[in-house]
Design a protein around this motif. Structure first.
Motif, PDB file in Angstrom:
ATOM      1  N   THR A  31       0.835  -1.208   0.000  1.00  0.00           N
ATOM      2  CA  THR A  31       0.000   0.000   0.000  1.00  0.00           C
ATOM      3  C   THR A  31       0.865   1.252   0.000  1.00  0.00           C
ATOM      4  OG1 THR A  31      -0.120  -0.015   2.427  1.00  0.00           O
ATOM      5  CG2 THR A  31      -1.865  -1.185   1.234  1.00  0.00           C
ATOM      6  N   SER A  32       2.081   1.110  -0.516  1.00  0.00           N
ATOM      7  CA  SER A  32       3.031   2.217  -0.462  1.00  0.00           C
ATOM      8  C   SER A  32       2.541   3.432  -1.237  1.00  0.00           C
ATOM      9  CB  SER A  32       4.391   1.774  -1.020  1.00  0.00           C
ATOM     10  OG  SER A  32       4.260   1.305  -2.350  1.00  0.00           O
ATOM     11  N   HIS A  33       1.732   3.208  -2.277  1.00  0.00           N
ATOM     12  CA  HIS A  33       1.263   4.319  -3.108  1.00  0.00           C
ATOM     13  C   HIS A  33       0.296   5.237  -2.354  1.00  0.00           C
ATOM     14  CE1 HIS A  33      -1.207   0.794  -3.419  1.00  0.00           C
ATOM     15  NE2 HIS A  33      -2.199   1.424  -4.008  1.00  0.00           N
ATOM     16  N   VAL A  34      -0.332   4.744  -1.286  1.00  0.00           N
ATOM     17  CA  VAL A  34      -1.166   5.626  -0.465  1.00  0.00           C
ATOM     18  C   VAL A  34      -0.503   5.927   0.873  1.00  0.00           C
ATOM     19  CG1 VAL A  34      -3.357   4.992  -1.538  1.00  0.00           C
ATOM     20  CG2 VAL A  34      -2.494   3.646   0.389  1.00  0.00           C
ATOM     21  N   ASP A  35       0.363   5.011   1.339  1.00  0.00           N
ATOM     22  CA  ASP A  35       1.053   5.238   2.616  1.00  0.00           C
ATOM     23  C   ASP A  35       2.027   6.408   2.543  1.00  0.00           C
ATOM     24  OD1 ASP A  35      -0.221   3.192   3.959  1.00  0.00           O
ATOM     25  OD2 ASP A  35       1.255   1.693   3.373  1.00  0.00           O
ATOM     26  N   GLU A  36       2.540   6.688   1.344  1.00  0.00           N
ATOM     27  CA  GLU A  36       3.475   7.803   1.217  1.00  0.00           C
ATOM     28  C   GLU A  36       2.758   9.148   1.299  1.00  0.00           C
ATOM     29  OE1 GLU A  36       3.636   7.882  -3.698  1.00  0.00           O
ATOM     30  OE2 GLU A  36       5.430   7.451  -2.524  1.00  0.00           O
ATOM     31  N   VAL A  37       1.450   9.112   1.267  1.00  0.00           N
ATOM     32  CA  VAL A  37       0.653  10.342   1.334  1.00  0.00           C
ATOM     33  C   VAL A  37      -0.009  10.502   2.698  1.00  0.00           C
ATOM     34  CG1 VAL A  37      -1.271  11.603   0.293  1.00  0.00           C
ATOM     35  CG2 VAL A  37       0.211  10.184  -1.143  1.00  0.00           C
ATOM     36  N   ILE A  38      -0.528   9.402   3.247  1.00  0.00           N
ATOM     37  CA  ILE A  38      -1.257   9.453   4.511  1.00  0.00           C
ATOM     38  C   ILE A  38      -0.618   8.481   5.490  1.00  0.00           C
ATOM     39  CG2 ILE A  38      -3.486   9.123   5.651  1.00  0.00           C
ATOM     40  CD1 ILE A  38      -4.870   9.744   3.041  1.00  0.00           C
ATOM     41  N   SER A  39      -0.243   8.960   6.665  1.00  0.00           N
ATOM     42  CA  SER A  39       0.373   8.102   7.676  1.00  0.00           C
ATOM     43  C   SER A  39      -0.702   7.341   8.452  1.00  0.00           C
ATOM     44  CB  SER A  39       1.226   8.936   8.636  1.00  0.00           C
ATOM     45  OG  SER A  39       0.436   9.931   9.260  1.00  0.00           O
ATOM     46  N   THR A  40      -0.295   6.239   9.065  1.00  0.00           N
ATOM     47  CA  THR A  40      -1.195   5.413   9.866  1.00  0.00           C
ATOM     48  C   THR A  40      -0.875   5.630  11.340  1.00  0.00           C
ATOM     49  OG1 THR A  40      -1.331   3.739   8.125  1.00  0.00           O
ATOM     50  CG2 THR A  40      -1.986   3.071  10.343  1.00  0.00           C
ATOM     51  N   VAL A  41      -1.874   6.054  12.112  1.00  0.00           N
ATOM     52  CA  VAL A  41      -1.681   6.303  13.541  1.00  0.00           C
ATOM     53  C   VAL A  41      -2.886   5.780  14.304  1.00  0.00           C
ATOM     54  CG1 VAL A  41      -0.338   8.402  13.110  1.00  0.00           C
ATOM     55  CG2 VAL A  41      -2.788   8.578  13.548  1.00  0.00           C
ATOM     56  N   ASN A  42      -2.712   5.608  15.600  1.00  0.00           N
ATOM     57  CA  ASN A  42      -3.839   5.368  16.492  1.00  0.00           C
ATOM     58  C   ASN A  42      -4.263   6.735  17.015  1.00  0.00           C
ATOM     59  OD1 ASN A  42      -5.526   4.851  18.735  1.00  0.00           O
ATOM     60  ND2 ASN A  42      -4.573   2.862  19.079  1.00  0.00           N
ATOM     61  N   ILE A  43      -5.378   7.232  16.504  1.00  0.00           N
ATOM     62  CA  ILE A  43      -5.802   8.592  16.797  1.00  0.00           C
ATOM     63  C   ILE A  43      -5.881   8.864  18.296  1.00  0.00           C
ATOM     64  CG2 ILE A  43      -7.779  10.169  16.674  1.00  0.00           C
ATOM     65  CD1 ILE A  43      -6.256  10.195  14.145  1.00  0.00           C
ATOM     66  N   CYS A  44      -6.394   7.898  19.061  1.00  0.00           N
ATOM     67  CA  CYS A  44      -6.608   8.140  20.486  1.00  0.00           C
ATOM     68  C   CYS A  44      -5.336   8.023  21.312  1.00  0.00           C
ATOM     69  CB  CYS A  44      -7.688   7.203  21.015  1.00  0.00           C
ATOM     70  SG  CYS A  44      -9.335   7.647  20.426  1.00  0.00           S
ATOM     71  N   ASN A  45      -4.215   7.694  20.683  1.00  0.00           N
ATOM     72  CA  ASN A  45      -2.935   7.746  21.383  1.00  0.00           C
ATOM     73  C   ASN A  45      -2.398   9.173  21.439  1.00  0.00           C
ATOM     74  OD1 ASN A  45      -2.925   5.035  21.866  1.00  0.00           O
ATOM     75  ND2 ASN A  45      -1.342   4.518  20.387  1.00  0.00           N
ATOM     76  N   PHE A  46      -3.053  10.077  20.730  1.00  0.00           N
ATOM     77  CA  PHE A  46      -2.600  11.469  20.648  1.00  0.00           C
ATOM     78  C   PHE A  46      -3.744  12.407  21.000  1.00  0.00           C
ATOM     79  CE2 PHE A  46      -0.150   9.004  17.624  1.00  0.00           C
ATOM     80  CZ  PHE A  46       1.155   9.428  17.823  1.00  0.00           C
ATOM     81  N   ARG A  82     -12.872   6.397  22.147  1.00  0.00           N
ATOM     82  CA  ARG A  82     -12.764   7.801  21.740  1.00  0.00           C
ATOM     83  C   ARG A  82     -11.950   8.633  22.716  1.00  0.00           C
ATOM     84  NH1 ARG A  82     -14.306   7.440  16.530  1.00  0.00           N
ATOM     85  NH2 ARG A  82     -16.497   6.925  16.232  1.00  0.00           N
ATOM     86  N   LYS A  83     -11.475   8.047  23.793  1.00  0.00           N
ATOM     87  CA  LYS A  83     -10.828   8.814  24.849  1.00  0.00           C
ATOM     88  C   LYS A  83      -9.345   8.972  24.588  1.00  0.00           C
ATOM     89  CE  LYS A  83     -10.201   8.770  29.884  1.00  0.00           C
ATOM     90  NZ  LYS A  83     -10.464   8.014  31.127  1.00  0.00           N
ATOM     91  N   THR A  84      -8.816  10.186  24.818  1.00  0.00           N
ATOM     92  CA  THR A  84      -7.390  10.460  24.723  1.00  0.00           C
ATOM     93  C   THR A  84      -6.872  10.812  26.117  1.00  0.00           C
ATOM     94  OG1 THR A  84      -7.524  12.853  24.377  1.00  0.00           O
ATOM     95  CG2 THR A  84      -7.835  11.448  22.433  1.00  0.00           C
ATOM     96  N   LYS A  85      -5.628  11.232  26.190  1.00  0.00           N
ATOM     97  CA  LYS A  85      -5.037  11.580  27.479  1.00  0.00           C
ATOM     98  C   LYS A  85      -5.726  12.776  28.124  1.00  0.00           C
ATOM     99  CE  LYS A  85      -1.084  13.562  27.327  1.00  0.00           C
ATOM    100  NZ  LYS A  85       0.376  13.821  27.140  1.00  0.00           N
ATOM    101  N   SER A  86      -6.150  13.745  27.317  1.00  0.00           N
ATOM    102  CA  SER A  86      -6.661  15.004  27.870  1.00  0.00           C
ATOM    103  C   SER A  86      -8.153  15.227  27.655  1.00  0.00           C
ATOM    104  CB  SER A  86      -5.907  16.196  27.261  1.00  0.00           C
ATOM    105  OG  SER A  86      -4.524  16.107  27.525  1.00  0.00           O
ATOM    106  N   GLY A  87      -8.834  14.318  26.988  1.00  0.00           N
ATOM    107  CA  GLY A  87     -10.261  14.515  26.725  1.00  0.00           C
ATOM    108  C   GLY A  87     -10.832  13.364  25.930  1.00  0.00           C
ATOM    109  N   PHE A  88     -11.839  13.663  25.110  1.00  0.00           N
ATOM    110  CA  PHE A  88     -12.450  12.610  24.308  1.00  0.00           C
ATOM    111  C   PHE A  88     -13.133  13.214  23.085  1.00  0.00           C
ATOM    112  CE2 PHE A  88     -15.538  14.025  27.461  1.00  0.00           C
ATOM    113  CZ  PHE A  88     -16.711  14.191  26.726  1.00  0.00           C
ATOM    114  N   TRP A  89     -13.288  12.379  22.062  1.00  0.00           N
ATOM    115  CA  TRP A  89     -14.004  12.753  20.846  1.00  0.00           C
ATOM    116  C   TRP A  89     -15.458  12.325  20.987  1.00  0.00           C
ATOM    117  CZ3 TRP A  89     -11.809  15.705  17.149  1.00  0.00           C
ATOM    118  CH2 TRP A  89     -10.413  15.737  17.073  1.00  0.00           C
ATOM    119  N   LYS A  90     -16.381  13.212  20.661  1.00  0.00           N
ATOM    120  CA  LYS A  90     -17.803  12.906  20.755  1.00  0.00           C
ATOM    121  C   LYS A  90     -18.458  13.089  19.393  1.00  0.00           C
ATOM    122  CE  LYS A  90     -22.164  14.455  22.768  1.00  0.00           C
ATOM    123  NZ  LYS A  90     -22.846  15.515  23.558  1.00  0.00           N
ATOM    124  N   LYS A  91     -19.208  12.078  18.989  1.00  0.00           N
ATOM    125  CA  LYS A  91     -19.920  12.151  17.718  1.00  0.00           C
ATOM    126  C   LYS A  91     -21.012  13.200  17.797  1.00  0.00           C
ATOM    127  CE  LYS A  91     -22.889   9.466  14.637  1.00  0.00           C
ATOM    128  NZ  LYS A  91     -23.652   8.213  14.439  1.00  0.00           N
TER     129      LYS A  91
END
Length: 244
Positions: A31-46, A82-91
């Motif tokens: 998937t290098s053709h899309v990975d070079e554009v968009i990184s993969t992260v765990n959103i709630c780790n940040f 949805r929870k992070t270190k300092s808060g949470f994401w709410k739909k």
């Protein structure tokens, strides 16, 4: 980045799902053709203000894109963490369908809009979470794309973490010769940390309004209501024990 799609990398919803998200999910080990554009992260780790440096592409529009995977909050059901270190994401609002603009206008994905809450207050951080529905059959642990946006001034991004605007509250007076009234902690700092984490969980559970609960089946509604009742009992019990 010869496969880059989207002017100034401002791809449309259709491009996000049909090009990047679909190719990420069906690409297997290559998937290098899309990975070079968009990184993969765990959103709630940040926390959201820590996400911009994780992006492959620097943004002048205060919009950043990331691949991620669903992470279930509970062992049962589809409810996501949805929870992070300092808060949470709410739909917020309803889940929106994404359709092709041409041809038979078939549905190719869905989009959910979330707002980040810190200390129980809505922030200027917004996230659009994209899910592909064009996978057949649906894949367990499929990738999503999260489009994170800061809707304030660029100069406010770093200060949105609260580091630059810390309000110092008066230190409560305590009797050093008296043991803590809230047992089970070795020191006052651990007790305060527990209180902060409990309050965050309490606020998150109370934030689910009727419209949010209607998105889930009967078992999940009962589970959320049960957790709200349990957290309320723990929180209120702690307040009373602290006042004794």
């Amino acid at each position: 980045m010869e496969n880059l799609v989207g002017l100034r990398f401002i791809p449309t919803d259709e491009e996000i799902v049909d090009h990047y998200l679909r190719l990420k999910n069906i690409g297997g080990s290559n998937t290098s053709h899309v990975d070079e554009v968009i990184s993969t992260v765990n959103i709630c780790n940040f926390d959201p203000w820590d996400l911009p440096p994780q992006s492959r592409i620097a943004s002048s529009d205060q919009v950043w894109h990331f691949f991620g995977r669903k992470e279930s909050k509970y062992n049962k059901g589809e409810r996501q963490k949805r929870k992070t270190k300092s808060g949470f994401w709410k739909k917020t609002g309803n889940t929106l369908p994404i359709k092709r603009k041409r041809g038979n206008r078939e549905k190719i994905g869905e989009k959910q809009v979330l707002v980040f809450y810190k200390n129980g207050s809505k922030s200027n951080w917004v996230m659009h979470e994209y899910h592909a529905s064009c996978l057949s059959p649906p894949q367990s642990g499929a990738y999503t794309i999260c489009k994170v946006q800061f809707k304030g001034e660029a100069s406010e991004i770093s200060s949105s973490s609260g580091v630059d605007n810390v309000e110092h509250s008066p230190t409560p007076m305590t009797n050093p010769e008296s043991p803590s009234q809230f047992s089970g902690f070795r020191d006052h700092q651990q007790e305060m940390q527990f209180e902060a984490e409990t309050l965050t969980d309490f606020e998150e559970l109370l934030s689910y309004d009727l419209n949010s609960l209607l998105d889930y089946d009967g078992d999940e509604q009962i589970e959320i209501a049960s957790m709200q009742k349990s957290m309320t009992s723990i929180f209120i019990g702690h307040i009373y024990s602290s006042d004794d």
